[in-house]
Design an enzyme around this catalytic site. Structure first.
Site, PDB file in Angstrom:
ATOM      1  N   CYS A  63      15.547  17.029   1.622  1.00  0.00           N
ATOM      2  CA  CYS A  63      15.523  15.709   2.236  1.00  0.00           C
ATOM      3  C   CYS A  63      16.709  14.603   1.544  1.00  0.00           C
ATOM      4  CB  CYS A  63      14.236  14.486   2.368  1.00  0.00           C
ATOM      5  SG  CYS A  63      14.733  13.009   3.440  1.00  0.00           S
ATOM      6  N   CYS A  67      16.254   8.004  -1.436  1.00  0.00           N
ATOM      7  CA  CYS A  67      14.224   6.711  -1.350  1.00  0.00           C
ATOM      8  C   CYS A  67      13.889   7.038  -2.500  1.00  0.00           C
ATOM      9  CB  CYS A  67      13.671   7.054  -0.525  1.00  0.00           C
ATOM     10  SG  CYS A  67      13.688   7.140   1.524  1.00  0.00           S
ATOM     11  N   CYS A  70      10.410   8.830  -4.338  1.00  0.00           N
ATOM     12  CA  CYS A  70      10.067  10.357  -3.105  1.00  0.00           C
ATOM     13  C   CYS A  70       9.877  11.521  -3.342  1.00  0.00           C
ATOM     14  CB  CYS A  70      10.844  10.432  -1.494  1.00  0.00           C
ATOM     15  SG  CYS A  70      10.238  11.418  -0.177  1.00  0.00           S
ATOM     16  N   CYS A 107      -1.865  13.374  10.526  1.00  0.00           N
ATOM     17  CA  CYS A 107      -0.571  13.032  10.387  1.00  0.00           C
ATOM     18  C   CYS A 107       0.160  13.879  10.256  1.00  0.00           C
ATOM     19  CB  CYS A 107      -0.526  11.351   9.841  1.00  0.00           C
ATOM     20  SG  CYS A 107       0.955  10.991   8.982  1.00  0.00           S
ATOM     21  N   CYS A 138      -0.805  11.112  14.835  1.00  0.00           N
ATOM     22  CA  CYS A 138       0.675  10.452  14.758  1.00  0.00           C
ATOM     23  C   CYS A 138       1.584  11.399  13.873  1.00  0.00           C
ATOM     24  CB  CYS A 138      -0.495   9.719  12.772  1.00  0.00           C
ATOM     25  SG  CYS A 138       0.619   8.253  11.679  1.00  0.00           S
ATOM     26  N   CYS A 198       2.711   2.533  12.998  1.00  0.00           N
ATOM     27  CA  CYS A 198       1.535   2.294  11.403  1.00  0.00           C
ATOM     28  C   CYS A 198       2.972   2.211  10.593  1.00  0.00           C
ATOM     29  CB  CYS A 198       1.207   3.815  10.987  1.00  0.00           C
ATOM     30  SG  CYS A 198       0.829   3.919   9.634  1.00  0.00           S
ATOM     31  N   ARG A 270      -4.639   0.232   4.524  1.00  0.00           N
ATOM     32  CA  ARG A 270      -5.061   1.135   4.554  1.00  0.00           C
ATOM     33  C   ARG A 270      -5.242   1.231   3.274  1.00  0.00           C
ATOM     34  NH1 ARG A 270      -2.232   5.883   7.856  1.00  0.00           N
ATOM     35  NH2 ARG A 270      -3.910   4.757   8.998  1.00  0.00           N
TER      36      ARG A 270
END
Ligand code: SAM
Ligand code: DTB
Ligand code: SF4
Length: 333
Positions: A63, A67, A70, A107, A138, A198, A270
Protein backbone atom coordinates in the site's frame (compact mmCIF):
# COMPACT_ATOMS: atom_id res chain seq x y z
CA UNK A 1 -19.57 14.88 39.43
CA UNK A 2 -17.70 16.96 36.88
CA UNK A 3 -19.54 20.16 36.02
CA UNK A 4 -19.05 19.60 32.28
CA UNK A 5 -21.12 16.43 32.16
CA UNK A 6 -24.72 16.98 31.13
CA UNK A 7 -26.88 14.13 32.41
CA UNK A 8 -27.04 11.44 29.71
CA UNK A 9 -30.52 10.80 28.34
CA UNK A 10 -30.33 7.27 26.91
CA UNK A 11 -33.27 8.00 24.59
CA UNK A 12 -31.73 11.02 22.89
CA UNK A 13 -28.79 10.58 20.49
CA UNK A 14 -26.96 13.91 20.28
CA UNK A 15 -24.90 15.41 17.48
CA UNK A 16 -23.58 18.41 19.40
CA UNK A 17 -21.02 16.82 21.74
CA UNK A 18 -18.13 19.12 22.58
CA UNK A 19 -14.60 17.87 23.12
CA UNK A 20 -14.80 18.95 26.76
CA UNK A 21 -17.99 16.96 27.28
CA UNK A 22 -16.48 13.80 25.80
CA UNK A 23 -13.32 14.29 27.88
CA UNK A 24 -15.51 14.67 30.94
CA UNK A 25 -17.05 11.25 30.26
CA UNK A 26 -13.55 9.75 30.46
CA UNK A 27 -13.02 11.56 33.76
CA UNK A 28 -16.09 10.03 35.40
CA UNK A 29 -15.46 7.42 38.08
CA UNK A 30 -15.02 4.15 36.17
CA UNK A 31 -18.11 2.46 37.61
CA UNK A 32 -20.27 5.50 36.90
CA UNK A 33 -19.11 5.67 33.26
CA UNK A 34 -19.73 1.97 32.72
CA UNK A 35 -23.14 2.20 34.39
CA UNK A 36 -24.22 5.11 32.20
CA UNK A 37 -23.00 3.30 29.08
CA UNK A 38 -24.84 0.14 30.13
CA UNK A 39 -28.07 2.12 30.54
CA UNK A 40 -27.71 3.61 27.05
CA UNK A 41 -26.89 0.15 25.65
CA UNK A 42 -30.10 -1.32 27.10
CA UNK A 43 -32.19 1.47 25.64
CA UNK A 44 -31.30 0.44 22.10
CA UNK A 45 -30.13 -3.17 22.21
CA UNK A 46 -30.45 -6.49 23.98
CA UNK A 47 -27.13 -6.45 25.91
CA UNK A 48 -26.79 -10.23 25.62
CA UNK A 49 -26.63 -10.04 21.80
CA UNK A 50 -23.48 -9.71 19.72
CA UNK A 51 -23.10 -8.79 16.07
CA UNK A 52 -20.47 -11.04 14.40
CA UNK A 53 -18.37 -9.88 11.44
CA UNK A 54 -15.61 -11.73 9.61
CA UNK A 55 -12.77 -10.18 7.65
CA UNK A 56 -10.89 -11.27 4.57
CA UNK A 57 -7.95 -9.45 3.05
CA UNK A 58 -8.79 -9.57 -0.67
CA UNK A 59 -5.69 -7.55 -1.63
CA UNK A 60 -2.79 -7.62 0.78
CA UNK A 61 0.27 -5.39 1.19
CA UNK A 62 2.13 -2.97 -1.06
CA UNK A 63 0.00 0.00 0.00
CA UNK A 64 1.32 3.47 -0.92
CA UNK A 65 -0.09 5.08 2.26
CA UNK A 66 2.18 5.46 5.29
CA UNK A 67 -0.21 4.70 8.18
CA UNK A 68 2.25 4.22 11.05
CA UNK A 69 0.39 1.24 12.50
CA UNK A 70 -0.05 -0.84 9.38
CA UNK A 71 1.66 -4.05 8.31
CA UNK A 72 0.59 -3.42 4.72
CA UNK A 73 2.27 -0.09 4.00
CA UNK A 74 5.07 -0.30 1.46
CA UNK A 75 6.92 2.36 3.48
CA UNK A 76 7.87 -0.13 6.22
CA UNK A 77 9.70 -3.47 6.32
CA UNK A 78 7.15 -5.67 8.05
CA UNK A 79 7.49 -9.01 6.32
CA UNK A 80 3.99 -8.78 4.83
CA UNK A 81 4.33 -9.62 1.15
CA UNK A 82 2.17 -7.90 -1.44
CA UNK A 83 -0.39 -9.86 -3.41
CA UNK A 84 -2.79 -9.07 -6.24
CA UNK A 85 -6.54 -8.63 -5.91
CA UNK A 86 -8.15 -12.03 -5.40
CA UNK A 87 -10.65 -13.44 -7.87
CA UNK A 88 -14.29 -13.29 -6.85
CA UNK A 89 -14.75 -17.06 -6.64
CA UNK A 90 -12.37 -17.81 -3.72
CA UNK A 91 -13.65 -14.74 -1.90
CA UNK A 92 -17.23 -15.99 -2.18
CA UNK A 93 -16.09 -19.46 -1.06
CA UNK A 94 -14.42 -17.91 2.02
CA UNK A 95 -17.61 -15.98 2.74
CA UNK A 96 -19.68 -19.18 2.56
CA UNK A 97 -17.28 -20.75 5.07
CA UNK A 98 -17.58 -17.68 7.32
CA UNK A 99 -21.36 -17.93 7.19
CA UNK A 100 -21.24 -21.61 8.08
CA UNK A 101 -19.03 -20.65 11.04
CA UNK A 102 -21.66 -18.18 12.31
CA UNK A 103 -20.57 -14.85 10.81
CA UNK A 104 -23.37 -12.44 9.93
CA UNK A 105 -21.37 -9.85 8.04
CA UNK A 106 -18.44 -10.40 5.69
CA UNK A 107 -15.94 -7.59 5.26
CA UNK A 108 -13.56 -7.48 2.30
CA UNK A 109 -10.44 -5.41 2.90
CA UNK A 110 -7.93 -4.12 0.36
CA UNK A 111 -4.58 -2.43 0.99
CA UNK A 112 -5.32 0.45 -1.35
CA UNK A 113 -5.04 4.22 -1.00
CA UNK A 114 -8.13 4.44 -3.22
CA UNK A 115 -10.30 2.18 -5.32
CA UNK A 116 -9.33 2.24 -9.01
CA UNK A 117 -12.12 2.05 -11.59
CA UNK A 118 -10.34 -0.83 -13.30
CA UNK A 119 -10.84 -2.98 -10.18
CA UNK A 120 -14.52 -2.11 -9.76
CA UNK A 121 -15.99 -4.97 -11.84
CA UNK A 122 -14.18 -7.64 -9.82
CA UNK A 123 -15.00 -5.99 -6.51
CA UNK A 124 -18.66 -5.66 -7.56
CA UNK A 125 -18.71 -9.36 -8.46
CA UNK A 126 -17.38 -10.25 -5.00
CA UNK A 127 -19.94 -8.06 -3.27
CA UNK A 128 -22.92 -9.41 -5.18
CA UNK A 129 -21.72 -13.00 -4.72
CA UNK A 130 -21.32 -12.55 -0.96
CA UNK A 131 -24.69 -10.79 -0.72
CA UNK A 132 -26.35 -13.69 -2.58
CA UNK A 133 -25.21 -16.01 0.23
CA UNK A 134 -27.49 -14.09 2.59
CA UNK A 135 -24.65 -12.31 4.38
CA UNK A 136 -24.43 -8.60 5.10
CA UNK A 137 -21.65 -7.17 2.94
CA UNK A 138 -18.93 -4.76 4.02
CA UNK A 139 -15.85 -3.48 2.20
CA UNK A 140 -12.87 -1.32 3.08
CA UNK A 141 -10.98 -0.27 -0.04
CA UNK A 142 -9.55 3.16 0.76
CA UNK A 143 -10.88 6.41 -0.67
CA UNK A 144 -13.93 6.39 -2.95
CA UNK A 145 -15.43 8.91 -5.35
CA UNK A 146 -19.20 9.50 -5.18
CA UNK A 147 -19.64 7.52 -8.45
CA UNK A 148 -17.68 4.57 -7.08
CA UNK A 149 -19.76 4.59 -3.90
CA UNK A 150 -22.93 4.48 -6.03
CA UNK A 151 -21.52 1.55 -8.02
CA UNK A 152 -20.70 -0.39 -4.83
CA UNK A 153 -24.21 0.28 -3.53
CA UNK A 154 -25.68 -1.02 -6.81
CA UNK A 155 -23.58 -4.18 -6.44
CA UNK A 156 -25.19 -4.86 -3.05
CA UNK A 157 -22.82 -3.25 -0.56
CA UNK A 158 -24.43 -2.77 2.86
CA UNK A 159 -21.52 -1.23 4.85
CA UNK A 160 -18.32 0.62 4.03
CA UNK A 161 -15.53 0.73 6.61
CA UNK A 162 -13.42 3.89 6.60
CA UNK A 163 -11.88 4.82 9.93
CA UNK A 164 -10.94 8.27 11.22
CA UNK A 165 -8.40 6.31 13.31
CA UNK A 166 -7.65 9.00 15.90
CA UNK A 167 -8.47 12.56 16.93
CA UNK A 168 -7.92 15.32 14.35
CA UNK A 169 -5.02 16.81 16.34
CA UNK A 170 -3.02 13.58 16.44
CA UNK A 171 -3.83 12.38 12.91
CA UNK A 172 -0.72 13.77 11.19
CA UNK A 173 1.54 12.07 13.75
CA UNK A 174 0.25 8.75 12.42
CA UNK A 175 -0.35 9.26 8.69
CA UNK A 176 1.21 11.81 6.35
CA UNK A 177 -0.10 10.67 2.96
CA UNK A 178 -3.71 11.78 3.46
CA UNK A 179 -5.70 14.21 5.59
CA UNK A 180 -8.60 13.95 8.01
CA UNK A 181 -10.66 15.82 5.41
CA UNK A 182 -9.91 13.11 2.81
CA UNK A 183 -11.43 10.57 5.18
CA UNK A 184 -14.48 12.78 5.83
CA UNK A 185 -15.01 13.24 2.09
CA UNK A 186 -15.12 9.49 1.46
CA UNK A 187 -17.48 9.01 4.39
CA UNK A 188 -19.78 11.65 2.84
CA UNK A 189 -19.72 9.85 -0.53
CA UNK A 190 -20.59 6.58 1.23
CA UNK A 191 -23.48 8.12 3.16
CA UNK A 192 -24.83 9.89 0.11
CA UNK A 193 -24.85 6.61 -1.81
CA UNK A 194 -27.07 5.14 0.90
CA UNK A 195 -24.42 2.74 2.23
CA UNK A 196 -24.24 2.28 6.00
CA UNK A 197 -21.04 3.60 7.54
CA UNK A 198 -18.55 1.66 9.64
CA UNK A 199 -16.16 4.17 11.16
CA UNK A 200 -14.00 4.15 14.26
CA UNK A 201 -10.37 4.15 15.18
CA UNK A 202 -7.40 2.76 17.04
CA UNK A 203 -6.17 3.20 20.61
CA UNK A 204 -2.62 2.51 21.69
CA UNK A 205 -0.74 4.67 19.20
CA UNK A 206 0.76 6.98 21.84
CA UNK A 207 -2.24 9.31 21.75
CA UNK A 208 -3.58 11.09 24.82
CA UNK A 209 -6.99 10.69 26.36
CA UNK A 210 -7.87 14.03 24.77
CA UNK A 211 -7.04 12.58 21.33
CA UNK A 212 -9.30 9.60 22.05
CA UNK A 213 -12.06 11.98 23.10
CA UNK A 214 -11.31 13.95 19.90
CA UNK A 215 -11.92 10.84 17.79
CA UNK A 216 -15.23 10.17 19.53
CA UNK A 217 -16.27 13.79 19.24
CA UNK A 218 -15.49 13.71 15.50
CA UNK A 219 -17.62 10.57 15.11
CA UNK A 220 -20.49 11.89 17.22
CA UNK A 221 -20.70 15.15 15.28
CA UNK A 222 -20.74 13.61 11.79
CA UNK A 223 -23.95 14.38 9.83
CA UNK A 224 -25.02 10.83 10.78
CA UNK A 225 -23.49 8.70 13.52
CA UNK A 226 -21.60 5.65 12.22
CA UNK A 227 -23.81 2.56 12.02
CA UNK A 228 -20.85 0.47 13.17
CA UNK A 229 -18.09 1.88 15.35
CA UNK A 230 -14.98 -0.30 15.55
CA UNK A 231 -12.50 0.37 18.35
CA UNK A 232 -9.20 -1.29 17.49
CA UNK A 233 -6.60 -1.94 20.17
CA UNK A 234 -3.34 -1.53 18.26
CA UNK A 235 -1.82 -4.78 17.05
CA UNK A 236 1.83 -3.66 17.22
CA UNK A 237 3.59 -4.63 13.99
CA UNK A 238 7.39 -4.94 14.17
CA UNK A 239 8.98 -2.73 11.53
CA UNK A 240 6.29 -0.01 11.67
CA UNK A 241 6.85 3.29 13.48
CA UNK A 242 4.28 2.16 16.08
CA UNK A 243 5.60 -1.37 16.43
CA UNK A 244 7.06 -0.67 19.87
CA UNK A 245 4.10 1.27 21.27
CA UNK A 246 3.19 0.78 24.89
CA UNK A 247 -0.05 -1.14 25.33
CA UNK A 248 -3.06 0.84 26.48
CA UNK A 249 -4.22 0.16 30.02
CA UNK A 250 -7.15 -2.29 29.77
CA UNK A 251 -9.38 -0.07 31.93
CA UNK A 252 -8.70 2.82 29.56
CA UNK A 253 -9.81 0.59 26.69
CA UNK A 254 -13.07 -0.07 28.54
CA UNK A 255 -13.51 3.68 29.06
CA UNK A 256 -13.15 4.17 25.31
CA UNK A 257 -15.84 1.57 24.62
CA UNK A 258 -18.17 3.09 27.23
CA UNK A 259 -17.71 6.64 25.94
CA UNK A 260 -18.29 5.41 22.36
CA UNK A 261 -21.55 3.76 23.45
CA UNK A 262 -22.73 6.95 25.15
CA UNK A 263 -21.93 9.36 22.30
CA UNK A 264 -23.17 7.06 19.49
CA UNK A 265 -25.96 5.16 21.28
CA UNK A 266 -27.37 3.33 18.26
CA UNK A 267 -24.07 2.17 16.74
CA UNK A 268 -22.79 -1.37 16.81
CA UNK A 269 -19.73 -0.70 18.98
CA UNK A 270 -17.13 -3.31 18.05
CA UNK A 271 -14.13 -4.59 19.96
CA UNK A 272 -12.21 -4.79 16.66
CA UNK A 273 -8.47 -5.61 16.52
CA UNK A 274 -6.74 -6.65 19.71
CA UNK A 275 -9.03 -9.29 21.22
CA UNK A 276 -6.22 -11.77 20.62
CA UNK A 277 -4.35 -10.23 23.56
CA UNK A 278 -7.41 -9.50 25.76
CA UNK A 279 -8.50 -11.59 28.71
CA UNK A 280 -12.03 -12.98 28.96
CA UNK A 281 -12.59 -10.61 31.87
CA UNK A 282 -11.58 -7.55 29.86
CA UNK A 283 -13.89 -8.56 27.00
CA UNK A 284 -16.72 -9.12 29.50
CA UNK A 285 -16.16 -5.63 30.92
CA UNK A 286 -16.30 -4.23 27.37
CA UNK A 287 -19.64 -5.97 26.78
CA UNK A 288 -20.93 -4.51 30.05
CA UNK A 289 -19.74 -1.10 28.89
CA UNK A 290 -21.74 -1.31 25.67
CA UNK A 291 -19.66 -3.24 23.11
CA UNK A 292 -21.98 -5.42 21.05
CA UNK A 293 -19.94 -6.52 18.07
CA UNK A 294 -16.76 -8.51 17.42
CA UNK A 295 -14.71 -9.89 14.58
CA UNK A 296 -14.78 -13.67 14.48
CA UNK A 297 -12.92 -16.33 12.57
CA UNK A 298 -9.32 -16.68 13.70
CA UNK A 299 -7.84 -13.95 11.51
CA UNK A 300 -8.25 -10.21 10.95
CA UNK A 301 -6.49 -8.94 7.81
CA UNK A 302 -2.85 -9.84 8.43
CA UNK A 303 -2.91 -10.60 12.16
CA UNK A 304 -4.47 -13.14 14.51
CA UNK A 305 -7.89 -13.09 16.14
CA UNK A 306 -9.32 -15.58 18.66
CA UNK A 307 -10.43 -18.81 16.97
CA UNK A 308 -14.01 -19.98 16.54
CA UNK A 309 -13.92 -22.42 19.45
CA UNK A 310 -12.58 -19.95 22.01
CA UNK A 311 -15.17 -17.36 21.01
CA UNK A 312 -17.96 -19.95 21.18
CA UNK A 313 -16.76 -20.82 24.69
CA UNK A 314 -16.62 -17.14 25.68
CA UNK A 315 -20.16 -16.48 24.48
CA UNK A 316 -21.43 -19.59 26.28
CA UNK A 317 -19.67 -18.62 29.52
CA UNK A 318 -21.17 -15.13 29.36
CA UNK A 319 -24.63 -16.33 28.31
CA UNK A 320 -24.45 -14.22 25.15
CA UNK A 321 -25.78 -15.05 21.71
CA UNK A 322 -25.41 -13.85 18.12
CA UNK A 323 -27.65 -10.93 17.25
CA UNK A 324 -30.79 -11.69 15.27
CA UNK A 325 -30.48 -11.22 11.49
CA UNK A 326 -30.88 -7.70 10.16
CA UNK A 327 -31.07 -6.23 13.66
CA UNK A 328 -30.76 -2.47 13.56
CA UNK A 329 -30.86 -0.28 16.64
CA UNK A 330 -34.47 -0.09 17.80
CA UNK A 331 -35.71 1.07 21.14
CA UNK A 332 -35.84 -1.86 23.51
CA UNK A 333 -39.42 -2.13 24.76
N1 SAM B 1 -6.72 0.53 3.16
C1 SAM B 1 -8.00 0.80 3.68
C2 SAM B 1 -8.01 1.94 4.66
O1 SAM B 1 -7.01 2.24 5.26
O2 SAM B 1 -9.10 2.53 4.85
C3 SAM B 1 -8.65 -0.39 4.31
C4 SAM B 1 -7.89 -1.36 5.18
S1 SAM B 1 -7.20 -0.73 6.70
C5 SAM B 1 -6.17 -2.05 7.17
C6 SAM B 1 -8.57 -0.71 7.83
C7 SAM B 1 -8.34 -0.25 9.22
O3 SAM B 1 -7.71 -1.25 9.98
C8 SAM B 1 -7.48 0.96 9.46
O4 SAM B 1 -8.18 2.16 9.24
C9 SAM B 1 -7.11 0.83 10.92
O5 SAM B 1 -8.05 1.49 11.73
C10 SAM B 1 -7.17 -0.68 11.15
N2 SAM B 1 -5.84 -1.24 11.39
C11 SAM B 1 -4.88 -1.43 10.48
N3 SAM B 1 -3.76 -1.93 11.03
C12 SAM B 1 -4.02 -2.07 12.36
C13 SAM B 1 -3.27 -2.52 13.48
N4 SAM B 1 -2.01 -2.93 13.34
N5 SAM B 1 -3.85 -2.54 14.70
C14 SAM B 1 -5.12 -2.10 14.83
N6 SAM B 1 -5.89 -1.65 13.81
C15 SAM B 1 -5.34 -1.63 12.60
C1 DTB C 1 -11.40 -2.12 11.49
O1 DTB C 1 -11.69 -1.10 12.14
N1 DTB C 1 -10.57 -3.05 11.90
C2 DTB C 1 -10.39 -4.07 10.89
C3 DTB C 1 -11.38 -3.64 9.79
N2 DTB C 1 -11.89 -2.41 10.29
C4 DTB C 1 -10.95 -3.56 8.42
C5 DTB C 1 -9.00 -4.29 10.49
C6 DTB C 1 -8.09 -4.61 11.66
C7 DTB C 1 -6.74 -4.89 11.12
C8 DTB C 1 -5.78 -5.34 12.19
C9 DTB C 1 -4.43 -5.54 11.68
C10 DTB C 1 -4.27 -6.58 10.63
O2 DTB C 1 -4.85 -7.71 10.75
O3 DTB C 1 -3.53 -6.35 9.68
FE1 SF4 D 1 -2.87 1.17 3.36
FE2 SF4 D 1 -5.13 0.97 4.79
FE3 SF4 D 1 -2.76 0.03 5.77
FE4 SF4 D 1 -3.13 2.65 5.57
S1 SF4 D 1 -4.31 1.23 6.86
S2 SF4 D 1 -1.28 1.52 4.92
S3 SF4 D 1 -4.36 2.79 3.71
S4 SF4 D 1 -3.87 -0.72 4.00
Amino acid sequence: MNAHVRPVDPAQPRHDWTLEEVEALFDLPFVELVFQAAQVHRRWFDPAELQLSQLLSVKTGGCPEDCGYCSQSQHFKTGTSASKLMDAEPVIAAAAEAKAGGAQRFCMGAAWRELKDRDLPKVAEMISGVKALGLETCATLGMLTPDQAQALKAAGLDYYNHNLDTGPEYYDKVVSTRTYQDRLDTLAAVREAGISTCCGGIVGMGETRRDRAGLLQALATLPAHPDSLPINDLMPIPGTPLGMSQAVDPLEFVRMIAAARIVCPKAMVRIAAGREHMSRELQALCFMAGANSIFVGGRLLTTANPDKDSDAALLAELGMKPMGAGRAAEPAA
